[in-house]
Design a protein around this motif. Structure first.
Motif, PDB file in Angstrom:
ATOM      1  N   THR A   1      45.347  10.925   5.785  1.00 19.59           N
ATOM      2  CA  THR A   1      46.327   9.585   5.549  1.00 19.59           C
ATOM      3  C   THR A   1      45.312   8.846   4.520  1.00 19.59           C
ATOM      4  OG1 THR A   1      45.598   8.603   7.472  1.00 19.59           O
ATOM      5  CG2 THR A   1      47.525   9.826   7.508  1.00 19.59           C
ATOM      6  N   TRP A   2      44.032   8.806   4.585  1.00 17.53           N
ATOM      7  CA  TRP A   2      43.342   7.846   3.757  1.00 17.53           C
ATOM      8  C   TRP A   2      43.884   7.781   2.556  1.00 17.53           C
ATOM      9  CZ3 TRP A   2      39.926   4.075   3.731  1.00 17.53           C
ATOM     10  CH2 TRP A   2      39.445   3.666   2.562  1.00 17.53           C
ATOM     11  N   TYR A   3      44.425   8.837   1.797  1.00 21.38           N
ATOM     12  CA  TYR A   3      44.673   8.836   0.468  1.00 21.38           C
ATOM     13  C   TYR A   3      46.127   8.234   0.045  1.00 21.38           C
ATOM     14  CZ  TYR A   3      40.567  11.478  -0.149  1.00 21.38           C
ATOM     15  OH  TYR A   3      39.188  11.982  -0.333  1.00 21.38           O
ATOM     16  N   TYR A   4      46.711   8.005   1.314  1.00 27.24           N
ATOM     17  CA  TYR A   4      47.910   7.325   1.104  1.00 27.24           C
ATOM     18  C   TYR A   4      47.992   5.633   0.830  1.00 27.24           C
ATOM     19  CZ  TYR A   4      49.223  12.027   1.168  1.00 27.24           C
ATOM     20  OH  TYR A   4      49.433  13.468   1.155  1.00 27.24           O
TER      21      TYR A   4
END
Ligand SMILES: Cc1ncc(C[n+]2csc(CCOP(=O)(O)OP(=O)(O)O)c2C)c(N)n1
Ligand code: SF4
Ligand SMILES: [Mg+2]
Lengths: 417, 541, 343
Positions: free
Chosen positions: B440-443
């Protein structure tokens, strides 16, 4: 053109005419006047283009020179004594990488005890670092050897150390025949590196080499120095043609024609030795002298030729291989192996002690009369040593030896730098 | 020797060192099943069409929807979007507004006149479809794409079934229904209106059909016995909605009760409001939580001033006054009478108690079985009678447009197989792209775009569409909120994070390749893949 | 690129991109002009395949990130000086080289000086367009090369020095350096005794020391934030004089972390505040990377074997709290949670 010049100034001006493009300077006595002289020549525009870099240590000085040389610039630095030890790792590295850096060493003793005066301990510590080592006998030669050094270094892609006796040469005012820029330019072509950090043709320099090729790499360095044994005489001959005088070469002989005894030395001490030789010759003693200019590569073959027929050799050495004796004598012995020539060592002039004609006369006479032991310390004050040994025997906590001995002598430690 | 031996090397030569041999695990690109796709009753590949929509390729996105669902503009409005319920993004902020994007794409298709070409050569086979509701239309569309000839017989005067007669206009404008049906007709599907089939066997025989799909829906309102006088008007929800649809004047009075808790009850309640009732009260025997109606509808109804009486049953009527009993939920959540009574004054009662299927025309079909008032079908949607398939509200399933459309597709595939004497096997489903596979970090944070709703005053008096569509920029934003669960969306993370440059880009939409000569199997690509589209597999030794 | 206006906003142009923000390496929807260097299929791959770095090596990744960015920023005109260390050893075992840039390795502690020499040579030769990058590990930079580094800074030589900080001497088998964090186990600060691991209250911040030289540019960066790293390298290459970038690069071998966790661990270091990401111009902090998703220091520590002795049956709560204090102090000192700071 002859000029009355301080050795350092003659060296600085000559080096400047060799058009070094990067000079790295870190001060240490007795090298300071050389780099100061160069600083002025760069600052006043005489030497241009040139980057003069005031580095933060000798280690950096040699490292900057390494970078500059690999990037295609003619690089120069100068140091002495503690400085050459401080840069030791980089000294080896420069030769390992095959970078034609030229460095002046204003020969000086090494501490402790700290001592600013002349001997050869410093450059001797680097004799196996892979550099070519040339020792100057006079200020004229000190200046001239730099021209030769740049030419030689760049031709075979190895660094060259020009060893100049501290104070005795660096600080002495002598008449020097200064070369002209035109002469140097005709002798020394611009630097054409064998390897270059070039964005258009990228290479990797300084790769890691394991057992599979390390020996070969080392052998190659040796091979190159062997080549230099032929190159140095050739370049020296060329030098004579251009500049009209003899400088460099592998070694200089003096009155060795029919000699039974030959004194071998390095650097300026040969001047004094030659005076003593003349005195003996006047008395009919068959004695001569050789000064080795190229200590690395070591001129084995030339020595054999020059010493053929001699009965004994005496080396006068300004450095002590502690626990062994001389540095030069074992190498001479190896050169003369099988020739039936005896070799004795005289350790002299350590830490700036004056090498007097009378002292030399004494030991040479001993040599001629077959009384000289294999290892002699010239003018050694044995009493002083014995008194210290006595103190140490008497008292476990006898304190620092050097200080005790000075006190014993009633002397005060001189200013050190 | 141009360069010094050994200490100087030309560049690039470490390519000789194949570090792939160090690997104990190998990364593999996979496609996992995104939860939206997994929960779509029509089997749409939602992630895929969002992927295309993200790029602004709306036509491509629409065509991807059309692979599975011929009615995007309709579904974008009326589907209760279970996809959004499954959406992994809900665990980050809000689910992606999938229905809103679908609606945007559907509307865009209508606006731009995009049409679907029949992809396959004619097969010469003919299929009869009974009923032009969502299920029948869907089946017709898919069969037509496969090259089969299709005739739909529809009992009513217009195509669309419940989409036209049960879902009020304010939720589904009729021009949308017309446009999407028209597109199917233009593919060569024949729809014959006002053709009530009374004897299926006969019709099938006379028409010489190779197969039949039954999709007549469920439109007979369930009744409840209520002792009542004549003072009050009692009618069923479907009639109310049908009359409203036909624009007939429905006289309900000032105060109207709606009895029931399904979506139809709410449609009826909201329609009653629009037909002039000052007060509409939904009477339901359970609580709001247990109401089958979709929460969004309840919310919109509340917005519009519809009132609710929970835990209440209607016992009878006398002189415009309804007797009601309070209920209480037992341990299992079932309503139980409490014996407490009360009365509510009202001018009309609308019964919304569910619908039954009209099975009368199936009497003579051999083998066809009926159970609990619905037709029994197999996994292939075939009834007990060979060649006769059924779907939509007349078979046991949830009764929504979406399910019906899904049935139509599924039936079409099975009919197609039947016509060529094979059996249809659905491709194996990929492993589910669960939330824990998402990095989820990338969103970036991106709250959902809210759709604008019509102001309340107009909602209470007109049948204008309540919920507005998204603007192009909003639709794009919403599409780009998609996490692309389990499916590569070409973010270049694997390409970037590989310390060994073992991954190469294969060009737009072609994703990436792995050079196993150099891949050391560190697993960084898999760990840093935002959407979980890389799996590490033990290297076989 | 966002300008440093009020000493607050700084950092790469964060393309507000809702799907994956600018946090991913690339994005097929972005215009090429705003794509990262690493997403470019024609990137230089300055450190080529076939190098012998361990699986998941952060240093190998960081070096490619940084040098590729420097290559793009200079139109492929850089020369690199490399200190001894893993990076040098794994990239050039004879007869192979992984470098696709002109590259020189001299010694462990002299890379900054070698770079100075290269820069000087380029200057005399009038090759103004060729730029110099020096690089090394933390040991080569903050310990043995520190004198040369400071000299290079002080003279403001035209060199970008990049330190790949994996917080110990890795090439020699994981020994403590002055960049090893408090509590970390190395082979010279073993995880045994009363207070296992590296001593608390030691170490130094070379970025802050670099700033004290008043050089044009100092920055910290991490392999966990590619965009930020590339932005900083590009910015640095746009300046002349001495520049320093300190890149946090996890070492799976030395840190006892999973090779696949390299980026996650680096991210936790940022997000806990233990590795502050900031930049400074002429000695003043001009930008900081805001923590996006604050995590306790423990989350970072627990992902690594070198801190294992702090946990287990009887967690060393006192020293864990101490490490948290270090993180808190960074957060306060650099304003890592301040509003208006870019994340
Ligand atoms: C003068 C000197 N001392 C020691 C060494 C041994 N040595 C080589 S690499 C290295 C460790 C390098 O550590 P660091 O700079 O942090 O780089 P890393 O390997 O961790 O990437 C050491 C101690 C050396 N090569 N030279
Ligand atoms: S020891 Fe650490 S720094 Fe060295 S190659 Fe392995 S992972 Fe990289
Ligand atoms: Mg390290």
């Amino acid at each position: 053109m002859f000029r009355q010049l301080e050795g350092s100034q003659a060296i600085a001006e000559t080096v400047a005419m060799c058009r070094p493009e990067v000079i790295c300077a870190y001060p240490i006595t007795p090298q300071t006047h050389i780099v100061e002289g160069l600083a002025t020549l760069v600052k006043n525009g005489t030497l241009s283009p040139c980057e003069y870099i005031n580095v933060e240590s000798e280690f950096a000085a040699m490292s900057v020179a390494i970078g500059a040389s690999a990037a295609g610039a003619r690089a120069y630095t100068a140091t002495a004594s503690q400085g050459i030890l401080f840069m030791a790792e980089a000294v080896y590295n420069a030769s390992g990488l095959g970078l034609p850096i030229v460095m002046t060493v204003g020969n000086r003793a090494i501490g402790a005890p700290i001592n600013i005066w002349n001997d050869h301990t410093d450059s001797m510590s680097m004799r196996d670092a892979g550099w070519i080592q040339l020792y100057a006998e006079t200020n004229q030669e000190a200046a001239d050897l730099h021209i030769l050094a740049f030419r030689l270094a760049e031709e075979i892609s190895l660094p060259v150390m020009v060893c100049v006796d501290g104070f005795i040469l660096t600080h002495a005012f002598e008449r020097v025949d200064m070369p002209t820029q035109e002469q140097i330019d005709s002798y020394l072509p611009p630097y054409a590196p064998r390897q270059l950090l070039d964005v258009d043709e990228p290479v990797t320099i300084g790769a890691m080499v394991g057992p599979e090729a390390y020996t070969e790499v080392r052998y190659l360095a040796h091979h190159r120095q062997m080549d230099a044994l032929e190159l140095i005489p050739r370049l020296s001959a060329e030098f004579r043609e251009t500049f009209g005088r003899d400088s460099g070469g592998l070694l200089h002989t003096y009155r060795t024609e029919d000699a039974e005894t030959v004194v071998v030395s390095l650097g300026s001490v040969n001047g004094t030795i030659k005076d003593v030789i003349d005195e003996f010759r006047d008395e009919g003693v068959r004695i001569g002298a050789i000064s080795i200019c190229s200590f690395r590569p070591f001129p084995m073959e030339s020595l054999r030729v020059a010493l053929a027929g001699v009965r004994r050799v005496v080396t006068v050495e300004k450095s002590l291989a502690i626990g062994l004796g001389g540095n030069v004598a074992p190498e001479v012995r190896e050169a003369l192996a099988g020739m039936g020539i005896s070799v004795a060592t005289i350790i002299a002039g350590l830490g700036g002690r004056a090498i007097t004609r009378s002292s030399l006369r004494g030991v040479f006479r001993d040599a001629v009369e077959e009384r000289l032991p294999p290892l002699t310390f010239l003018d050694l004050d044995l009493d002083l040593v014995h008194r210290q040994l006595e103190r140490e025997r008497a008292d476990r906590r006898s304190g620092p030896a050097a200080e005790s001995m000075l006190k014993d002598l009633g002397a005060v430690a001189s200013r050190v730098g | 020797m141009k360069k010094p031996f050994a200490i100087t090397l030309d560049v690039g030569s470490s390519l000789a060192n194949k570090t792939g041999s160090w690997r104990t695990e190998r990364p593999m690109y996979v496609d996992r099943l995104p939860p939206c796709n997994a929960s779509c009753p029509s089997g749409e590949n939602i992630q895929r069409w969002l992927f295309l929509a993200e790029e602004g390729d709306y036509e491509g996105a629409w065509r991807e929807i059309m692979v599975n669902n011929p009615l995007p503009a309709i579904m974008g409005r009326v589907c209760y979007h279970p996809c959004e319920g499954g959406c992994n993004r809900a665990q980050l902020d809000h689910p992606v507004g999938i229905h809103a994007v679908e609606r945007f794409l559907g509307d865009e298709a209508i606006r731009r006149g995009w049409r679907v070409e029949v992809g396959s050569p004619p097969t010469g086979k003919r299929v009869l479809i009974v009923g032009a509701g969502p299920s029948g239309l869907s089946c017709a569309y898919h069969l037509a794409r496969m090259g089969h000839g299709v005739t739909i017989l529809e009992a009513g005067p217009m195509a669309g079934g419940m989409m036209r007669f049960a879902i009020p206009k304010y939720r589904l404008p009729r021009e949308i229904v017309d446009a999407e049906i028209q597109r199917i007709v233009e593919m060569g599907v024949e729809i014959r209106l006002n053709q009530k089939v009374t004897d299926l066997e006969a019709t099938r025989r006379e028409g010489g059909y190779d197969a039949v799909f039954l999709a007549v829906g469920a439109h007979i309102a369930k009744r409840a016995y209520l002792p009542a006088g004549d003072a009050t008007k009692i009618l069923d929800a479907l009639s109310l909605l049908r009359e409203a649809e036909r624009g007939e004047q429905v006289l309900l009075g000032r105060r109207v009760l709606i009895y029931g808790g399904g979506n139809t009850a709410l449609d009826a309640a909201r329609s009653a409001k629009r037909l002039g009732a000052a007060e509409t009260i939904v009477v339901y025997r359970r609580t709001r939580e247990r109401m089958p109606a979709h929460d969004e509808e309840v919310r919109e109804a509340l917005d519009e001033g519809v009132m609710f009486r929970w835990l209440t049953t209607i016992k009878g009527e006398q002189g415009g006054s309804f007797q009601v009993e309070k209920m209480a939920l037992d341990g299992e959540g079932r309503p139980q009478p409490t014996g407490e009574f009360d009365t509510i004054e009202a001018d009309a009662l609308v019964l919304a108690l569910g619908q039954d299927v009209d099975l009368s025309f199936l009497g003579s079909v051999p083998g066809l079985a009926v159970e609990d008032g619905v037709v029994r079908v197999g996994r292939d949607m075939m009834t007990g009678c060979r060649g006769v398939f059924a779907g939509g509200d007349m078979v046991p399933a949830e009764r929504t447009v979406t399910v019906a459309v899904g049935h139509g597709k599924k039936a079409a595939r099975n009919i197609d197989a039947f016509l060529s004497d094979t059996t249809y096997t659905a491709p194996e489903k990929h492993e589910l792209a669960t939330f824990d596979r998402i990095n989820t970090w990338y969103y970036a944070d991106a709250p959902r775009t809210m759709q604008v709703t019509l102001e309340r005053a107009r909602r209470e008096s007109t049948f204008e569409e309540v919920v507005q569509g998204l603007e192009e920029s909003n639709a794009l934003f919403e599409a780009r909120r998609c996490l692309s669960c389990g499916n590569c969306f070409e973010c270049d993370n694997c390409f970037g994070v590989c310390p060994d440059n073992a991954i190469s880009k294969l060009g737009r939409h072609n994703r990436y390749g792995i050079n196993y000569d150099y891949c050391k199997g560190c697993g960084l690509c898999a760990a840093e893949c935002p959407c979980g589209a890389i799996r590490m597999e033990p290297e076989s030794t | 690129m966002e300008a440093a206006t009020n000493g607050q906003t700084v950092g790469p142009a964060r393309v507000r991109f809702y799907q994956t923000g600018t946090f991913t390496v690339g994005n097929r929807l972005l215009d090429v002009s705003v794509q990262s260097v690493q997403s470019d299929p024609r990137r230089n791959n300055s450190l080529n395949s076939g190098h012998r770095a361990c699986q998941g090596c952060g240093e190998a990744l960081g070096a490619r990130y940084a040098l590729d960015a420097a290559m793009r920023a200079t139109k492929n005109r850089i020369v690199v000086a490399n200190a001894t260390g893993c990076l040098e050893v794994f990239s050039t075992p004879y007869p192979e080289s992984s470098w696709r840039v002109p590259w020189l390795h001299s010694l462990f502690g002299n890379a900054p000086a070698v770079a100075t020499g290269i820069a000087a040579a380029l200057k005399v030769k009038g090759k103004d367009d060729v730029r110099v990058v020096a690089q090394g590990g933390d040991g080569g930079t903050v310990d043995i090369g520190f004198g040369c580094l400071s000299g290079m800074f002080e003279r403001n030589d035209d060199v970008l020095y990049i330190c790949y900080d994996n917080e110990a001497y890795m090439n020699t088998g994981v020994q403590r350096s002055s960049a090893t964090p408090a509590g970390a186990k190395t082979n010279t600060t073993p995880g045994v005794g009363e207070e296992p691991g590296n001593v608390f209250g030691q170490g130094k911040s070379v970025p802050l020391i670099a700033m004290a030289h008043g050089i044009p540019y100092v920055a910290t960066a991490s392999v966990a934030d590619l965009r930020d790293l590339e932005y900083k390298v590009q910015k640095a290459m746009g300046l002349h004089g001495a520049r320093y970038i300190h890149v946090h690069v996890p070492c799976p071998l030395g840190w006892g972390s999973a090779p696949s966790d390299t980026i996650r661990v680096a991210r936790l270091a940022i997000e806990s505040g233990l590795f502050p990401v900031f930049e400074a111009e002429w000695g003043e902090v001009t930008g900081r990377r805001r923590i996006r998703d604050l995590v306790p220091a423990q989350a970072y520590l627990e992902a690594q074997g070198r801190f294992r002795h702090l946990f287990g049956k009887h967690p060393d709560t006192r020293r864990i709290a101490w490490i948290q204090d270090i993180a808190n102090r960074n957060i306060r000192r650099f304003g890592l949670l301040d509003e208006g700071v870019q994340s």
